[in-house]
Write a protein that holds these residues in place. Structure first.
Motif, PDB file in Angstrom:
ATOM      1  N   PRO A  73      64.868 122.676  61.068  1.00 39.53           N
ATOM      2  CA  PRO A  73      64.314 122.747  59.717  1.00 39.53           C
ATOM      3  C   PRO A  73      65.371 122.858  58.638  1.00 39.53           C
ATOM      4  N   ASN A  74      66.528 123.433  58.968  1.00 37.30           N
ATOM      5  CA  ASN A  74      67.614 123.557  58.004  1.00 37.30           C
ATOM      6  C   ASN A  74      68.781 122.648  58.346  1.00 37.30           C
ATOM      7  N   ALA A  75      68.522 121.646  59.194  1.00 36.67           N
ATOM      8  CA  ALA A  75      69.576 120.709  59.618  1.00 36.67           C
ATOM      9  C   ALA A  75      70.760 121.464  60.204  1.00 36.67           C
ATOM     10  N   ASP A  76      70.436 122.433  61.090  1.00 37.68           N
ATOM     11  CA  ASP A  76      71.471 123.302  61.640  1.00 37.68           C
ATOM     12  C   ASP A  76      72.375 122.599  62.637  1.00 37.68           C
ATOM     13  N   VAL A  77      71.895 121.525  63.243  1.00 35.78           N
ATOM     14  CA  VAL A  77      72.684 120.795  64.225  1.00 35.78           C
ATOM     15  C   VAL A  77      72.772 119.342  63.783  1.00 35.78           C
ATOM     16  N   GLY A  78      73.962 118.778  63.849  1.00 34.87           N
ATOM     17  CA  GLY A  78      74.139 117.398  63.424  1.00 34.87           C
ATOM     18  C   GLY A  78      74.948 116.597  64.414  1.00 34.87           C
ATOM     19  N   SER A  79      74.971 115.288  64.210  1.00 32.85           N
ATOM     20  CA  SER A  79      75.784 114.415  65.044  1.00 32.85           C
ATOM     21  C   SER A  79      76.099 113.134  64.285  1.00 32.85           C
ATOM     22  N   VAL A  80      77.115 112.442  64.757  1.00 30.51           N
ATOM     23  CA  VAL A  80      77.432 111.100  64.294  1.00 30.51           C
ATOM     24  C   VAL A  80      77.191 110.154  65.453  1.00 30.51           C
ATOM     25  N   SER A  81      76.347 109.149  65.255  1.00 29.87           N
ATOM     26  CA  SER A  81      76.136 108.142  66.284  1.00 29.87           C
ATOM     27  C   SER A  81      76.827 106.850  65.870  1.00 29.87           C
ATOM     28  N   LEU A  82      77.386 106.177  66.867  1.00 31.60           N
ATOM     29  CA  LEU A  82      78.109 104.929  66.653  1.00 31.60           C
ATOM     30  C   LEU A  82      77.277 103.791  67.220  1.00 31.60           C
ATOM     31  N   VAL A  83      77.005 102.786  66.380  1.00 30.66           N
ATOM     32  CA  VAL A  83      76.130 101.676  66.749  1.00 30.66           C
ATOM     33  C   VAL A  83      76.941 100.387  66.826  1.00 30.66           C
ATOM     34  N   ASP A  84      76.784  99.669  67.931  1.00 25.26           N
ATOM     35  CA  ASP A  84      77.459  98.380  68.120  1.00 25.26           C
ATOM     36  C   ASP A  84      76.662  97.284  67.418  1.00 25.26           C
ATOM     37  N   LEU A  85      77.278  96.655  66.415  1.00 21.86           N
ATOM     38  CA  LEU A  85      76.629  95.571  65.674  1.00 21.86           C
ATOM     39  C   LEU A  85      77.148  94.197  66.074  1.00 21.86           C
ATOM     40  N   SER A  86      78.008  94.149  67.079  1.00 22.21           N
ATOM     41  CA  SER A  86      78.649  92.880  67.416  1.00 22.21           C
ATOM     42  C   SER A  86      77.718  91.914  68.124  1.00 22.21           C
ATOM     43  N   SER A  87      76.606  92.415  68.683  1.00 16.98           N
ATOM     44  CA  SER A  87      75.633  91.549  69.340  1.00 16.98           C
ATOM     45  C   SER A  87      74.250  92.183  69.230  1.00 16.98           C
ATOM     46  N   LYS A  88      73.225  91.351  69.360  1.00 13.81           N
ATOM     47  CA  LYS A  88      71.858  91.832  69.275  1.00 13.81           C
ATOM     48  C   LYS A  88      71.245  91.882  70.671  1.00 13.81           C
ATOM     49  N   PRO A  89      70.360  92.864  70.936  1.00 11.54           N
ATOM     50  CA  PRO A  89      69.912  93.902  70.015  1.00 11.54           C
ATOM     51  C   PRO A  89      71.003  94.943  69.758  1.00 11.54           C
ATOM     52  N   TYR A  90      71.029  95.480  68.531  1.00  9.68           N
ATOM     53  CA  TYR A  90      71.977  96.531  68.197  1.00  9.68           C
ATOM     54  C   TYR A  90      71.696  97.762  69.061  1.00  9.68           C
ATOM     55  N   ARG A  91      72.764  98.496  69.437  1.00  7.33           N
ATOM     56  CA  ARG A  91      72.552  99.641  70.310  1.00  7.33           C
ATOM     57  C   ARG A  91      73.536 100.757  69.996  1.00  7.33           C
ATOM     58  N   VAL A  92      73.086 101.994  70.203  1.00  7.84           N
ATOM     59  CA  VAL A  92      73.957 103.159  70.062  1.00  7.84           C
ATOM     60  C   VAL A  92      74.882 103.216  71.268  1.00  7.84           C
ATOM     61  N   VAL A  93      76.197 103.350  71.013  1.00  6.76           N
ATOM     62  CA  VAL A  93      77.169 103.354  72.105  1.00  6.76           C
ATOM     63  C   VAL A  93      77.852 104.698  72.297  1.00  6.76           C
ATOM     64  N   ASP A  94      77.780 105.605  71.303  1.00 12.98           N
ATOM     65  CA  ASP A  94      78.343 106.940  71.482  1.00 12.98           C
ATOM     66  C   ASP A  94      77.758 107.885  70.438  1.00 12.98           C
ATOM     67  N   VAL A  95      77.752 109.179  70.761  1.00  8.66           N
ATOM     68  CA  VAL A  95      77.273 110.217  69.852  1.00  8.66           C
ATOM     69  C   VAL A  95      78.242 111.391  69.918  1.00  8.66           C
ATOM     70  N   ALA A  96      78.628 111.943  68.756  1.00  7.15           N
ATOM     71  CA  ALA A  96      79.535 113.092  68.703  1.00  7.15           C
ATOM     72  C   ALA A  96      78.912 114.187  67.853  1.00  7.15           C
TER      73      ALA A  96
END
Length: 209
Positions: free
Chosen positions: A59-82
C-alpha cells in the motif's frame, strides 16, 4: 518512444502498453502488452533493444524492483528483475546503455514512528550486461527524490529532490558514484527531468511552491 519513432510504451496499472504509430494513426497492440506491477517510470536503452520498468508492491510501495524487458524480438519479454529499496520515481539508462540509475523513496513517505521510515531516498546503480542486472553502487539522496539525468558523456548524474528543492550531484565512472555538492534551485521543487537522445538541448520541469 523507440528510436525509430514508430513504437511507444506507456506505463499503466498492471502492464506496459505498446502503441504502434503510423503518421497520425496510433493504435494499441494488444498482443504485446508487457506485464508489470504498479509500474511508475520507464526508460528505453539508447539502442532501443531494452526497456527498464520500475515496479512496486504494498500500500505504501514499500518494496520495489526494476525489470528489464527485451525489445529486440517479439513477443517482448522480461529477462531480469532486480530489487530496489522501494518504489522508484526516477529511472534512466546511461548514454552508453551499460548502466541503469534508479531513485527510490526508501521510506521517507512513511510516518516517522513507522519501522519503515528512513530520512533519505536512495540512488541505486545497476550494470546492464546482456539480459542481466547487477547492482554496482548505492548512495543517499534527499527525502523525496524523483527524476534522474545523465550528462552527455555519462560522467555526471543529477537526481531531483522535492523536499530539499535541489539536485543531488554525483560523479560517475566504472559503475561507482562520487558525491558532489548539491545544486540548489532558487524557486520551486523539481519533479521530472529529461535529456534528449540527440543532445541538442535539455529540459527540466518543476512544481512551483
Amino acid at each position: 518512444f523507440a528510436p525509430d519513432g514508430k513504437t511507444a510504451f506507456v506505463a499503466r496499472e498492471g502492464a506496459i502498453s505498446v502503441l504502434e504509430i503510423d503518421g497520425e494513426t496510433i493504435k494499441v497492440d494488444p498482443k504485446q502488452a508487457i506485464l508489470a506491477l504498479r509500474p511508475y517510470p520507464i526508460d528505453i536503452s539508447p539502442d532501443g533493444k531494452l526497456l527498464a520498468v520500475a515496479n512496486s508492491w504494498g500500500p505504501n510501495a514499500d518494496v520495489g524492483s526494476v525489470s528489464l524487458v527485451d525489445l529486440s524480438s517479439k513477443p517482448y519479454r522480461v529477462v531480469d528483475v532486480a530489487r530496489t529499496p522501494s518504489v522508484s520515481e526516477g529511472i534512466r539508462f546511461s548514454p552508453d546503455g551499460k548502466y541503469i540509475a534508479a531513485s527510490s523513496l526508501n521510506g521517507p513517505p512513511s510516518p516517522t514512528a513507522s519501522p519503515r521510515y528512513k530520512d533519505h531516498a536512495l540512488l541505486t546503480i545497476f550494470a546492464v550486461s546482456g539480459p542481466t542486472l547487477t547492482k554496482t553502487a548505492e548512495a543517499p539522496l534527499g527525502k523525496w527524490s524523483q527524476g534522474i539525468a545523465f550528462s552527455k558523456n555519462g560522467g555526471t548524474i543529477l537526481v531531483q529532490n522535492m523536499t530539499e528543492k535541489n539536485f543531488s550531484v554525483f560523479g560517475f565512472a566504472d559503475g561507482k558514484l562520487t558525491p558532489q555538492p548539491p545544486l540548489a534551485l532558487p524557486v520551486g521543487a523539481p519533479a521530472m527531468i529529461g535529456t534528449p537522445q540527440r543532445w541538442a538541448t535539455a529540459y527540466a520541469a518543476f512544481v512551483t511552491s
